[in-house]
Enzyme design. Structure first.
Site, PDB file in Angstrom:
ATOM      1  N   THR A 149       0.839  -1.200   0.000  1.00 13.84           N
ATOM      2  CA  THR A 149       0.000   0.000   0.000  1.00 13.84           C
ATOM      3  C   THR A 149       0.871   1.245   0.000  1.00 13.84           C
ATOM      4  O   THR A 149       0.626   2.203  -0.753  1.00 13.84           O
ATOM      5  CB  THR A 149      -0.948   0.010   1.211  1.00 13.84           C
ATOM      6  N   VAL A 198       4.260  -9.746  10.264  1.00 16.65           N
ATOM      7  CA  VAL A 198       4.314  -8.828  11.408  1.00 16.65           C
ATOM      8  C   VAL A 198       4.739  -7.458  10.909  1.00 16.65           C
ATOM      9  O   VAL A 198       5.845  -7.305  10.378  1.00 16.65           O
ATOM     10  CB  VAL A 198       5.302  -9.336  12.488  1.00 16.65           C
ATOM     11  N   ASP A 224      -5.884 -13.137   7.605  1.00 21.81           N
ATOM     12  CA  ASP A 224      -5.344 -11.839   8.023  1.00 21.81           C
ATOM     13  C   ASP A 224      -5.337 -11.745   9.548  1.00 21.81           C
ATOM     14  O   ASP A 224      -6.298 -12.135  10.210  1.00 21.81           O
ATOM     15  CB  ASP A 224      -6.202 -10.710   7.436  1.00 21.81           C
ATOM     16  N   ILE A 225      -4.254 -11.216  10.091  1.00 20.79           N
ATOM     17  CA  ILE A 225      -4.121 -11.061  11.541  1.00 20.79           C
ATOM     18  C   ILE A 225      -4.075  -9.579  11.935  1.00 20.79           C
ATOM     19  O   ILE A 225      -4.890  -9.098  12.708  1.00 20.79           O
ATOM     20  CB  ILE A 225      -2.861 -11.774  12.076  1.00 20.79           C
ATOM     21  N   LYS A 247     -13.720  -0.071  18.160  1.00 19.31           N
ATOM     22  CA  LYS A 247     -13.949   0.061  19.604  1.00 19.31           C
ATOM     23  C   LYS A 247     -13.799   1.506  20.036  1.00 19.31           C
ATOM     24  O   LYS A 247     -14.578   2.003  20.860  1.00 19.31           O
ATOM     25  CB  LYS A 247     -12.963  -0.827  20.371  1.00 19.31           C
ATOM     26  N   TYR A 305     -42.635  -6.831   2.272  1.00 18.60           N
ATOM     27  CA  TYR A 305     -43.105  -7.499   3.478  1.00 18.60           C
ATOM     28  C   TYR A 305     -42.730  -8.963   3.377  1.00 18.60           C
ATOM     29  O   TYR A 305     -42.139  -9.398   2.384  1.00 18.60           O
ATOM     30  CB  TYR A 305     -44.613  -7.317   3.693  1.00 18.60           C
ATOM     31  N   HIS A 311     -46.388 -22.035  -4.440  1.00 16.58           N
ATOM     32  CA  HIS A 311     -46.305 -22.288  -2.997  1.00 16.58           C
ATOM     33  C   HIS A 311     -45.282 -23.378  -2.673  1.00 16.58           C
ATOM     34  O   HIS A 311     -45.537 -24.282  -1.878  1.00 16.58           O
ATOM     35  CB  HIS A 311     -47.671 -22.644  -2.424  1.00 16.58           C
ATOM     36  N   ARG A 340     -50.009 -41.167   3.230  1.00 20.65           N
ATOM     37  CA  ARG A 340     -49.628 -41.470   1.851  1.00 20.65           C
ATOM     38  C   ARG A 340     -50.839 -41.851   0.990  1.00 20.65           C
ATOM     39  O   ARG A 340     -50.829 -41.623  -0.231  1.00 20.65           O
ATOM     40  CB  ARG A 340     -48.570 -42.581   1.855  1.00 20.65           C
ATOM     41  N   ASP A 342     -52.662 -50.066   0.940  1.00 23.43           N
ATOM     42  CA  ASP A 342     -53.830 -49.296   0.518  1.00 23.43           C
ATOM     43  C   ASP A 342     -53.453 -48.135  -0.415  1.00 23.43           C
ATOM     44  O   ASP A 342     -54.156 -47.838  -1.383  1.00 23.43           O
ATOM     45  CB  ASP A 342     -54.630 -48.789   1.712  1.00 23.43           C
TER      46      ASP A 342
END
Length: 542
Positions: free
Chosen positions: A38, A66, A126-127, A138, A216, A275, A436, A496
């Site tokens: 960067t 680091v 990424d750390i 924060k 909605y 549906h 069924r 049946d």
């Protein structure tokens, strides 16, 4: 209160737009601190930039793993400037405050999606980036944080206007925490599944980003929104809309079911859904014929339904669709002439969808989440070569093709499900019943009262389909159940239900088997002279 940008740290993986932001910061008198590539990008643009290592007096090391993890950086981000003790410590420790943090993260999810090897994926975790983002979020009372390049213009405007106010910083902080949460969730789930090898891992995480507010939900008094899963790029949530009204909550549910039904087939296939249940599914050698046959199964219910095709929609199919009231049509692509015709129906929602190849599916319940492997058609029992003939004569090739089609199509029907098919198309569907026998009766009744006959080829484009609604409402063609084949998504607990199908003239049945009364059902099939196969696989869809 606005806090002007006197000092900013820029550390981004994606460089698009970063030079314009850096120019605005420099013009406003802000010092830019940056890292690695960067800093090189900003410097190459002729802009002044201070390297993090010049501040920390410690070189970037371990291949860049680091660099920013240092008190001189994080102290400048985290110090609470409303506390005099923190202000005193900044002076005592020689730490200068940082007012703006601009960070985007290594492309972990994109790397995983590319199919990269485990070491390459691990390297993209990424750390330092998430640590800086969370620190700035924060401390949003004093620090602004940007994680989304679409926010760069907001930062450019703020740089020339004395900084972000408190409300804007709170909004940016919320976006930042959501960003790191979805990133960490993706890492946690991937490590559980990949490093440990758990198909259903101990941890189930994820993040969903709001794509749109919907008018909605299922009913007008329910609020609703569409979210997309972070890191995903395919599936209905990412569909491109080429025409029509905005999608509704119920539209999304129906189209999802239709896509599932259409893409269960390798041949050109169309599913018409209402549906979340199919009104008709069909395959053919041409997509327009598949649509005609699918619509013919139940033209009455197809009114106001949705359509999904697994092939490009051509003009012949579009001409059939146009006269029929349809809520949504979804396909991988459209012929230009077909799209132009469909777009003349101003309310028809026209979607381009690339199906997602998901391996799991979830369902929320009160207090928890159910997770399962996605039901797919790749079990041993889904291959007709592995089916067991338990009654009647072996099916001839045409009957076997219909049985295989019916078995594939039954997966998209809600249980209890019975599906009748003939010549690669559904002719009657019984779904969603609590026993069924009722599903068997419903499939026969719908076959014999709701559908129409379909010619072996498409008539004049648009003509055949345009007549379907009238034919369906007039009572349809009787006795379509006779000579059809049947599929049952689960076993027959008694004879049946099967007997209803046999009495209606069904010529062959495919079912999972596995009932304690299988022998009773088999004997009934033998007595009726009906061919019956057991698959050993089941496709419940609750």
């Amino acid at each position: 209160m606005k806090i002007p940008f006197k000092r900013a740290i820029l550390s981004v993986y994606y460089k698009d737009g970063i030079i314009d932001l850096a120019k605005a910061l420099v013009e406003s008198g802000c010092e830019i601190i940056s890292t690695g590539s960067t800093a090189a990008t900003i410097r190459a643009a002729g802009l002044p930039v201070t390297s993090v290592s010049d501040i920390t007096k410690f070189p970037e090391c371990f291949d860049g793993r680091v660099k920013t993890l240092h008190p001189l950086i994080h102290g400048g981000i985290l110090a609470n400037r409303e506390l005099k003790t923190h202000q005193d410590q900044l002076v005592e420790l020689g730490i200068q405050p940082i007012d703006l943090v601009v960070v985007n993260l290594y492309p972990f999810q994109e790397t995983v999606a590319s199919g990269a090897a485990i070491p390459e994926c691990v390297e993209q975790i990424d750390i330092g980036g998430p640590t800086m983002i969370r620190a700035a979020a924060k401390n949003h009372a004093s620090v602004a944080v940007i994680v989304d390049p679409s926010r760069y213009q907001d930062a450019i405007d703020a740089a020339h206007d004395g900084g972000f106010d408190a409300a804007a910083r709170r909004c940016l902080a919320a976006e930042a925490f959501a960003h790191t949460a979805q990133y960490d969730a993706a890492v946690a789930q991937w490590t559980s599944q990949t490093l440990i090898g758990a198909h259903v891992p101990e941890y189930r995480g994820g993040a969903w980003l709001k794509q749109a507010d919907l008018r909605y939900g299922e009913n007008p008094h329910q609020q609703a929104a569409l979210y997309v899963r972070a890191g995903s790029a395919t599936g209905l949530a990412h569909a491109t809309q080429l025409g029509g009204k905005e999608m509704s909550y119920n539209n999304y549910q129906d189209v999802d079911a239709a896509i599932r039904a259409a893409y269960d087939h390798s041949e050109p296939a169309v599913a018409v859904v209402k549906h979340a249940n199919p009104c008709g599914v069909a395959i053919a050698d041409r997509i327009e014929l598949a649509y005609e046959r699918a619509h013919a199964c139940d033209p009455q219910s197809a009114y106001g339904g949705v359509i999904a095709a697994n092939r490009e929609v051509n003009l012949a199919m579009a001409q059939q669709v146009k006269p029929i009231f349809t809520e949504v049509i979804a396909a991988p692509s459209y012929e230009p002439a077909a799209l132009e015709l469909l777009q003349t129906k101003k309310n028809l929602r026209i979607l381009v969808v690339e199906p997602e190849q998901a391996t799991t599916e979830t369902k929320e319940i009160s207090g928890g989440l159910l997770v399962q492997e996605r039901d797919t058609l790749n079990a041993a029992g889904d291959d007709p070569q592995n089916w067991t003939l338990v009654a009647g004569e072996p099916a001839d090739s045409a009957t076997m093709r219909d049985l295989e089609f019916a078995w594939r199509a039954i997966r998209s029907v809600r249980s209890n499900a019975i599906l009748l098919a003939n010549d690669g198309a559904t002719v009657g569907i019984g779904m969603g019943q609590v026993n069924r026998v009722d599903s068997c009766r419903l499939s026969v009744e719908r076959a014999n009262t709701l559908g129409i006959s379909v010619a072996s080829d498409v008539e004049t484009a648009g003509g055949a389909a345009a007549d379907h609604d009238a034919a369906g409402q007039a009572g349809g063609t009787p006795e379509r159940a006779r000579g059809s084949v049947a599929a049952s998504d689960a076993f027959f607990p008694f004879a049946d239900g099967f007997q209803v199908l046999a009495d209606a003239g069904v010529r062959a049945v495919v079912q999972p088997g596995g009932s304690i009364r299988d022998d009773e059902v088999i004997e009934a099939a033998k007595a009726a002279g009906v061919t019956m196969y057991f698959t050993g696989a089941r496709h419940f869809a609750h």
